[in-house]
Design a protein around this motif. Structure first.
Motif, PDB file in Angstrom:
ATOM      1  N   GLY A 214       0.765  -1.232   0.000  1.00  0.00           N
ATOM      2  CA  GLY A 214       0.000   0.000   0.000  1.00  0.00           C
ATOM      3  C   GLY A 214       0.795   1.280   0.000  1.00  0.00           C
ATOM      4  O   GLY A 214       0.216   2.359   0.129  1.00  0.00           O
ATOM      5  N   CYS A 215       2.115   1.181  -0.157  1.00  0.00           N
ATOM      6  CA  CYS A 215       2.963   2.378  -0.137  1.00  0.00           C
ATOM      7  C   CYS A 215       3.768   2.462  -1.422  1.00  0.00           C
ATOM      8  O   CYS A 215       4.453   1.501  -1.802  1.00  0.00           O
ATOM      9  CB  CYS A 215       3.901   2.338   1.060  1.00  0.00           C
ATOM     10  N   ALA A 216       3.717   3.618  -2.078  1.00  0.00           N
ATOM     11  CA  ALA A 216       4.521   3.846  -3.277  1.00  0.00           C
ATOM     12  C   ALA A 216       5.933   4.242  -2.868  1.00  0.00           C
ATOM     13  O   ALA A 216       6.128   5.205  -2.125  1.00  0.00           O
ATOM     14  CB  ALA A 216       3.901   4.949  -4.131  1.00  0.00           C
ATOM     15  N   LEU A 217       6.920   3.483  -3.342  1.00  0.00           N
ATOM     16  CA  LEU A 217       8.321   3.712  -3.006  1.00  0.00           C
ATOM     17  C   LEU A 217       9.052   4.292  -4.199  1.00  0.00           C
ATOM     18  O   LEU A 217       9.015   3.723  -5.301  1.00  0.00           O
ATOM     19  CB  LEU A 217       8.988   2.402  -2.574  1.00  0.00           C
ATOM     20  N   HIS A 218       9.726   5.408  -3.980  1.00  0.00           N
ATOM     21  CA  HIS A 218      10.512   6.045  -5.044  1.00  0.00           C
ATOM     22  C   HIS A 218      11.863   5.357  -5.156  1.00  0.00           C
ATOM     23  O   HIS A 218      12.585   5.209  -4.159  1.00  0.00           O
ATOM     24  CB  HIS A 218      10.698   7.526  -4.745  1.00  0.00           C
ATOM     25  N   VAL A 219      12.216   4.941  -6.374  1.00  0.00           N
ATOM     26  CA  VAL A 219      13.437   4.175  -6.629  1.00  0.00           C
ATOM     27  C   VAL A 219      14.206   4.820  -7.769  1.00  0.00           C
ATOM     28  O   VAL A 219      13.611   5.304  -8.743  1.00  0.00           O
ATOM     29  CB  VAL A 219      13.103   2.711  -6.998  1.00  0.00           C
TER      30      VAL A 219
ATOM     31  N   ARG B  63      13.057   5.186   1.734  1.00  0.00           N
ATOM     32  CA  ARG B  63      12.286   4.334   2.636  1.00  0.00           C
ATOM     33  C   ARG B  63      10.875   4.894   2.833  1.00  0.00           C
ATOM     34  O   ARG B  63      10.647   6.110   2.762  1.00  0.00           O
ATOM     35  CB  ARG B  63      13.003   4.250   3.978  1.00  0.00           C
ATOM     36  N   ARG B  64       9.942   4.008   3.072  1.00  0.00           N
ATOM     37  CA  ARG B  64       8.580   4.402   3.445  1.00  0.00           C
ATOM     38  C   ARG B  64       8.631   5.519   4.499  1.00  0.00           C
ATOM     39  O   ARG B  64       9.352   5.444   5.492  1.00  0.00           O
ATOM     40  CB  ARG B  64       7.888   3.160   4.025  1.00  0.00           C
ATOM     41  N   GLY B  65       7.881   6.590   4.225  1.00  0.00           N
ATOM     42  CA  GLY B  65       7.852   7.712   5.154  1.00  0.00           C
ATOM     43  C   GLY B  65       8.928   8.749   4.932  1.00  0.00           C
ATOM     44  O   GLY B  65       9.003   9.731   5.674  1.00  0.00           O
ATOM     45  N   HIS B  66       9.764   8.567   3.906  1.00  0.00           N
ATOM     46  CA  HIS B  66      10.893   9.461   3.653  1.00  0.00           C
ATOM     47  C   HIS B  66      10.887   9.919   2.188  1.00  0.00           C
ATOM     48  O   HIS B  66      10.381   9.222   1.298  1.00  0.00           O
ATOM     49  CB  HIS B  66      12.221   8.752   3.920  1.00  0.00           C
ATOM     50  N   GLY B  67      11.530  11.057   1.958  1.00  0.00           N
ATOM     51  CA  GLY B  67      11.798  11.523   0.601  1.00  0.00           C
ATOM     52  C   GLY B  67      10.550  11.574  -0.252  1.00  0.00           C
ATOM     53  O   GLY B  67       9.509  12.113   0.149  1.00  0.00           O
ATOM     54  N   ARG B  68      10.646  10.966  -1.439  1.00  0.00           N
ATOM     55  CA  ARG B  68       9.540  10.997  -2.396  1.00  0.00           C
ATOM     56  C   ARG B  68       8.679   9.749  -2.312  1.00  0.00           C
ATOM     57  O   ARG B  68       7.804   9.531  -3.158  1.00  0.00           O
ATOM     58  CB  ARG B  68      10.112  11.189  -3.810  1.00  0.00           C
TER      59      ARG B  68
ATOM     60  N   VAL C 227       6.820  14.564   9.077  1.00  0.00           N
ATOM     61  CA  VAL C 227       6.818  14.264  10.512  1.00  0.00           C
ATOM     62  C   VAL C 227       6.206  12.894  10.782  1.00  0.00           C
ATOM     63  O   VAL C 227       6.753  12.093  11.558  1.00  0.00           O
ATOM     64  CB  VAL C 227       6.065  15.361  11.292  1.00  0.00           C
ATOM     65  N   ASP C 228       5.077  12.581  10.162  1.00  0.00           N
ATOM     66  CA  ASP C 228       4.421  11.304  10.426  1.00  0.00           C
ATOM     67  C   ASP C 228       5.297  10.135   9.985  1.00  0.00           C
ATOM     68  O   ASP C 228       5.355   9.103  10.671  1.00  0.00           O
ATOM     69  CB  ASP C 228       3.073  11.228   9.711  1.00  0.00           C
ATOM     70  N   GLY C 229       5.989  10.295   8.858  1.00  0.00           N
ATOM     71  CA  GLY C 229       6.883   9.241   8.395  1.00  0.00           C
ATOM     72  C   GLY C 229       8.082   9.083   9.296  1.00  0.00           C
ATOM     73  O   GLY C 229       8.513   7.961   9.588  1.00  0.00           O
TER      74      GLY C 229
END
Length: 259
Positions: free
Chosen positions: A8-13, A55-60, A178-180
């Protein structure tokens, strides 16, 4: 660059380097994004396909409800490998990236060729500083702790001689949601990977910082002593050793991966 969805989380790679070369996957510290590894891109892409991700909650990458766990973040890493069609990778993780690497080494050794665990630990025995940090960030955002964190991440000498490098990392830190950030803090606070170490069945190289206050030499040597056949090197750096001692980090890690 690809966006890969995991639980359920889109990860930027981002992927760079020769498509037919062995892959090296880099994993960041808490409060940074994939640009933390900029000093590694040029030397490593001469030999490897370099995979970096937020990582989930970070960056893009996306921010899903917390708390997160190291196991969940490990599954995210496996989803990135699957999404890129990579059967195996070399793993280079610093701090939180090293925590995820420990989980992978024990739970998915067939996906790893070699494992680099840099400036990391297996457990946070004192939970109170993490409760305090979470409360402070929830009340005042990342700015409330940014100066203190930079003082821990880099030695005073490096902060004075290369303030631009420190400011670059500080800017990324301040942009972390903040939440991430809190959800990842909870993952670090609650982890205990000590029983996994003897199960790590891939060649492992541990990198410690001589002046690291966050994950001191003793924590890294604890990993070295419990992972079968693991090696340890110590760099003259604080916590973010791949930036503070980039040339030495690159030499040591490339030497290990190519041996």
């Amino acid at each position: 660059m690809p966006e890969i969805v995991s639980e359920g989380c889109a990860l930027h790679v981002e992927v760079e380097g020769p498509a037919d070369a062995p892959a090296v996957m880099f994993s960041n510290s808490l409060g940074t994004d994939l640009t933390m590894w900029d000093p590694q891109v040029a030397p490593f892409t001469r030999h490897f396909r370099v995979v970096r991700y937020d990582r989930r909650g970070h960056g893009r990458s996306g921010v899903t409800p917390g708390p997160y766990s190291i196991a969940q973040l490990g599954r995210d890493a496996l989803a990135v490998m699957d999404g890129l069609g990579l059967d195996t990778v070399h793993w280079v993780g610093l701090s939180m990236g090293g925590m995820v690497g420990q989980w992978l080494g024990a739970n998915a050794p067939q996906r790893l060729r070699k494992l680099v665990l840099s400036n990391t630990t297996s457990v946070m025995p004192d939970k109170q500083p993490w409760h305090d940090r979470i409360a402070t960030v929830r009340a005042g955002g990342l700015a409330a702790i940014a100066d203190k964190v930079m003082g821990i991440w880099f030695t005073q000498d490096f902060r004075e001689t290369d303030p631009a490098a420190v400011e670059k990392i500080r800017a990324v830190f301040l942009k972390t949601p903040v939440d991430g950030y809190v959800a990842n803090c909870e993952a670090v606070r609650d982890m205990d990977l000590r029983d996994l170490l003897e199960k790590i069945a891939v060649p492992t190289f541990v990198v410690a910082g001589r002046f690291d206050q966050s994950t001191p030499i003793e924590a890294n040597d604890f990993i070295r002593r419990r992972v079968p056949g693991a090696q340890l090197t110590i760099l003259d750096a604080a916590h973010i050793s791949n930036i503070e001692q980039a040339a030495a980090f690159n030499t040591e890690v490339l030497g290990f991966l190519m041996s």
